[in-house]
Design a protein around this motif. Sequence first.
Motif, short mmCIF file in Angstrom:
data_model
loop_
_atom_site.label_atom_id
_atom_site.label_comp_id
_atom_site.label_asym_id
_atom_site.label_seq_id
_atom_site.Cartn_x
_atom_site.Cartn_y
_atom_site.Cartn_z
N ALA A 51 -4.89 2.41 -2.69
CA ALA A 51 -5.77 1.25 -2.56
C ALA A 51 -4.92 -0.02 -2.58
O ALA A 51 -4.19 -0.26 -3.55
N LEU A 52 -5.00 -0.80 -1.53
CA LEU A 52 -4.20 -2.02 -1.43
C LEU A 52 -4.53 -2.99 -2.57
O LEU A 52 -3.65 -3.66 -3.10
N ALA A 53 -5.79 -3.04 -2.98
CA ALA A 53 -6.18 -3.93 -4.08
C ALA A 53 -5.44 -3.58 -5.37
O ALA A 53 -4.94 -4.46 -6.07
N GLN A 54 -5.33 -2.29 -5.68
CA GLN A 54 -4.61 -1.87 -6.87
C GLN A 54 -3.11 -2.12 -6.73
O GLN A 54 -2.45 -2.54 -7.68
N VAL A 55 -2.58 -1.90 -5.55
CA VAL A 55 -1.16 -2.16 -5.30
C VAL A 55 -0.85 -3.63 -5.55
O VAL A 55 0.12 -3.97 -6.23
#
Length: 125
Positions: A51-55
Amino acid sequence: MFLTCEGTFGIVPTTMDYNGEARPGDFHAGYQEIEGINLGYLQINGTQMFALAQVLSDLFKDIPRTTISKKMETLKIKSRRCDLKELRTLKAINSVPTRAVKCSLISKADLEALCTSCKSLGPRR
């Protein structure tokens, strides 16, 4: 550089077609430690997707998002939008906030390239 410490969170039940074969698009979820941070992932068609948001919030929290976006553009890294089933799974493993209505995914290979590229960048001043 990358510590592989995989742990499968659980298998998402596969959808079987009439002849007993799993349909494309089935996936499972798990966790992997990258750069000392435990990130949730979906294994989709043999590719680990994060997930890009978590990254951005966990792995690159000290680097401005515009800088990350420029790096992604330079490296020709494309993210893909996850579908509703994938989004629900990411919420279940706490990779995205429960209030999220959409999410983008980035492959492990692209994430590794991005991490390597961002090594020289320091935290925000």
